[in-house]
Motif scaffolding. Structure first.
Motif, short mmCIF file in Angstrom:
data_model
loop_
_atom_site.label_atom_id
_atom_site.label_comp_id
_atom_site.label_asym_id
_atom_site.label_seq_id
_atom_site.Cartn_x
_atom_site.Cartn_y
_atom_site.Cartn_z
N ARG A 312 21.35 -70.04 15.40
CA ARG A 312 21.91 -70.43 14.29
C ARG A 312 21.69 -68.78 14.08
O ARG A 312 22.01 -68.35 12.56
CB ARG A 312 20.41 -70.79 12.88
CG ARG A 312 19.62 -71.51 12.91
CD ARG A 312 18.68 -71.78 12.53
NE ARG A 312 17.48 -71.16 12.49
CZ ARG A 312 16.60 -70.43 11.69
NH1 ARG A 312 16.17 -70.82 10.54
NH2 ARG A 312 15.71 -69.93 12.31
N VAL A 313 22.27 -68.68 14.97
CA VAL A 313 23.48 -66.74 14.86
C VAL A 313 24.71 -67.04 15.22
O VAL A 313 24.51 -67.34 15.57
CB VAL A 313 22.07 -65.85 15.94
CG1 VAL A 313 23.33 -64.79 16.46
CG2 VAL A 313 20.82 -65.83 15.43
N GLU A 314 25.17 -65.95 14.31
CA GLU A 314 26.91 -65.98 15.16
C GLU A 314 27.05 -65.14 15.00
O GLU A 314 26.91 -64.53 14.53
CB GLU A 314 27.41 -66.86 13.13
CG GLU A 314 29.06 -67.05 12.95
CD GLU A 314 29.83 -66.60 11.99
OE1 GLU A 314 31.00 -66.92 11.92
OE2 GLU A 314 29.01 -66.61 10.63
N ILE A 315 27.69 -65.52 15.99
CA ILE A 315 28.32 -63.92 16.15
C ILE A 315 29.67 -64.01 16.45
O ILE A 315 30.86 -65.31 16.64
CB ILE A 315 28.10 -63.76 18.23
CG1 ILE A 315 26.46 -63.81 18.76
CG2 ILE A 315 28.84 -62.81 18.62
CD1 ILE A 315 26.25 -63.68 19.46
N VAL A 316 30.54 -63.00 16.07
CA VAL A 316 31.90 -62.28 15.85
C VAL A 316 32.31 -61.86 16.21
O VAL A 316 32.08 -60.26 16.26
CB VAL A 316 31.77 -62.04 14.36
CG1 VAL A 316 33.37 -62.33 13.88
CG2 VAL A 316 31.93 -63.46 13.74
N ARG A 317 33.18 -61.52 17.13
CA ARG A 317 34.09 -60.73 17.31
C ARG A 317 35.36 -59.86 17.23
O ARG A 317 36.26 -61.33 16.84
CB ARG A 317 34.50 -60.91 19.03
CG ARG A 317 33.37 -61.11 20.48
CD ARG A 317 34.43 -61.59 21.06
NE ARG A 317 32.57 -62.02 22.21
CZ ARG A 317 32.03 -63.08 22.56
NH1 ARG A 317 31.85 -63.91 21.36
NH2 ARG A 317 30.87 -63.21 23.45
N ALA A 318 35.28 -59.04 16.34
CA ALA A 318 36.83 -57.61 15.96
C ALA A 318 37.20 -56.95 16.29
O ALA A 318 37.08 -55.90 16.41
CB ALA A 318 36.67 -58.08 13.91
#
Length: 439
Positions: A312-318
C-alpha cells in the motif's frame, strides 16, 4: 508625508465641506460620490482613514466598507449618518466600523474622532509589529526558521508584497511594495526598529548554533569513547551466544536454542547502535568517485522497500534526467539517503506515498534531492529537535539517523533541511554540489 483620508458621500455639499475642513487640518483628502471610484482609489493608493456616508444609492456605507476592507483589510472606517441611533452605531461597529459620527458635524467632534481613530490605528499597528518581533526573537533557534520568521513577519507588519533577508557582513532586510504603497515616516521608523530586532534574533541564533556545535562535538567524543569501550565486550557476548546456540542445537533443546538465538539477535542490535555512534563520532574522509546519484537513490529505495515491505506504499521517482554523474562518495551517500528513506517509510506506517525527486542546476553546479512522504508529519517540538543527537520518537530508534545524514551531506559541502506539518507529511531536501567545494 500627509496622512490620507478618503471621503465618500452622495451629498456634494457635504463633500465640499469635509474637503475644506480636513484639508485645513493638514490631511491629504480624496472625495467622491461614486462608490466604484472609491474602490479604485483604494486599489491605487493606501489610505489612513475612510469616512463613509451610511445611506447612499446604489450601495450603502456598510457594503462599501466591507468592499474596501477586502482591498485594504486594516483601513479604519468612520460611518457618517444623519440618523444617529444606538442601533445604527452598534450595527456599524459590529460589521467592522471603528466609530460613527452624526450629521451635521461639530468641528471639535470631527477633529477628536479622527485623531482618536488615527492614534488607535497606529497603536494597533505598533503592537502587531512588536508582536512579530517578539515571535522572531522567541523562535526555535534554527537559522532557516528564524530567517523565514523574520521575512514573514516583515511582510505582515509592513503590508509589503515580499521580503528578502540578506546575511551580509552588516546584513540587510529588503522589502518590495506595490506602487500604491508609499511608506511614511512612521512606517520607516518602525521598519528600522523591526530590522534592528531581527538582527538581534539572527545574531542570537548564530551564537546558539555555535554553542550547539561545540556541545554536539563534545557529546560525539564522549559517545565514541563509550562505544569503543563497549565494542569488544559485545563481540565476546556475540561469540559466546553463538557457541551456546550450537551446543543447544546438538543437545536437541530447541526451546533453549531459540532463546540463545534471541540473545544473539539483541547483541547484534546493540552492536549496530555502537557502529552508528562510532560512525557519527568519527566522520570518515570522503572517497570521491564518478557517481550516478540516481543509481544511489534507486539502491536506497530498493533496500528501504526490502526492510519495510508494503503493497500500500506508492513510491514515485521524479528524477531530473539532465543531472550528470558527479564526484561523490557513493558509500557515504547511501548511508545518508537510506536513513532518510527508512524514516519516510516508517512515517507512512504501511500506507501512503513516498516521492524521491532530483532537480539539477547547471549554473549553480548543484542538485537538490527531495524526499517527500505523506505520513503523519512532525509536531513543532519534534521538528525543532530533528537533528538532536539521540532524540527519537521511535520505540527502537537510536536518534542518530538524521544527524548522520546531515553529517554526510555537510561533508560533501551541501545542506540538509527538513520541513513538516503534523498530519500533512514531511519533506527533506539535500542540496549537493556536484564538485568538491574548495574552502
Amino acid at each position: 508625508m500627509k496622512q490620507k483620508i478618503l471621503v465618500v458621500d452622495d451629498d456634494a455639499a457635504i463633500l465640499e465641506v469635509l474637503e475644506m475642513r480636513l484639508g485645513a487640518m493638514g490631511f491629504d483628502v480624496a472625495v467622491t460620490s461614486d462608490p466604484r471610484k472609491a474602490l479604485e482609489a483604494v486599489e491605487a493608493s493606501r489610505f489612513d482613514l475612510a469616512l463613509l456616508d451610511l445611506r447612499m444609492v446604489p450601495t450603502d456605507g456598510m457594503r462599501l466598507m466591507e468592499a474596501l476592507h477586502q482591498r485594504q483589510p486594516r483601513l479604519p472606517v468612520v460611518i457618517m449618518t444623519a440618523h444617529g441611533t444606538i442601533q445604527t452605531a452598534v450595527e456599524a461597529v459590529r460589521r467592522g466600523a471603528f466609530d460613527y459620527i452624526t450629521k451635521p458635524f461639530v468641528n471639535d467632534e470631527l477633529r477628536a474622532k479622527i485623531a482618536r481613530t488615527l492614534a488607535t490605528r497606529r497603536w494597533a499597528r505598533d503592537r502587531e509589529r512588536l508582536l512579530t518581533v517578539g515571535q522572531a526573537l522567541a523562535s526555535s533557534g534554527v537559522m532557516a526558521r528564524v530567517l523565514d520568521s523574520v521575512a514573514q513577519a516583515t511582510v505582515e507588519a509592513t503590508d509589503a508584497d515580499r521580503c528578502v533577508v540578506f546575511q551580509l557582513e552588516r546584513g540587510a532586510l529588503v522589502i518590495e511594495t506595490s506602487v500604491r504603497l508609499e511608506p511614511g515616516d512612521d512606517d520607516l521608523e518602525l521598519l528600522a526598529l523591526f530590522s534592528s530586532q531581527a538582527a538581534i534574533a539572527i545574531r542570537n541564533t548564530h551564537d546558539l548554533e555555535r554553542l550547539r556545535s561545540g556541545a554536539v562535538a563534545a557529546l560525539g567524543r564522549m559517545a565514541t569513547q563509550v562505544a569503543h569501550e563497549v565494542k569488544n565486550p559485545l563481540a565476546g557476548l556475540r561469540l559466546y551466544a553463538h557457541h551456546l546456540e550450537q551446543r543447544l542445537a546438538r543437545a536437541g533443546d530447541a526451546e533453549a536454542k531459540e532463546l540463545a538465538g534471541k540473545i544473539a539477535g539483541t547483541v547484534d542490535d546493540l552492536a549496530s547502535v555502537v557502529a552508528q555512534i562510532t560512525a557519527f563520532g568519527r566522520p570518515p574522509e570522503l572517497h570521491r568517485t564518478a557517481t550516478s546519484l540516481h543509481a544511489v537513490l534507486d539502491e536506497c529505495l530498493e533496500l528501504g522497500r526490502a526492510r519495510r515491505p508494503s503493497e500500500r506504499v506508492e513510491i514515485v521517482r521524479a528524477y531530473d534526467q539532465s543531472c550528470p554523474q558527479a564526484m561523490l562518495d557513493a558509500r557515504e551517500l547511501k548511508k545518508a539517503f537510506l536513513n532518510l528513506v527508512l524514516n519516510a517509510l516508517e512515517a507512512l506506517d504501511g500506507a501512503g506515498k513516498l516521492t524521491v525527486a532530483t532537480e539539477y542546476s547547471a549554473a549553480a553546479g548543484m542538485v537538490v534531492v527531495t524526499i517527500d512522504d505523506t505520513g503523519q508529519g512532525m509536531t513543532e517540538e519534534t521538528l525543532a529537535r530533528a537533528f538532536d543527537l539521540f532524540f527519537t520518537t521511535k520505540a527502537t530508534g537510536t536518534g542518530l539517523g538524521m544527524s548522520i545524514a546531515r553529517s554526510v551531506i555537510n561533508l560533501h559541502g551541501g545542506e540538509l533541511t527538513v520541513s513538516s506539518r503534523e498530519n500533512y507529511g514531511t519533506r527533506v531536501q539535500a542540496r549537493l554540489p556536484l564538485e568538491p567545494v574548495t574552502k
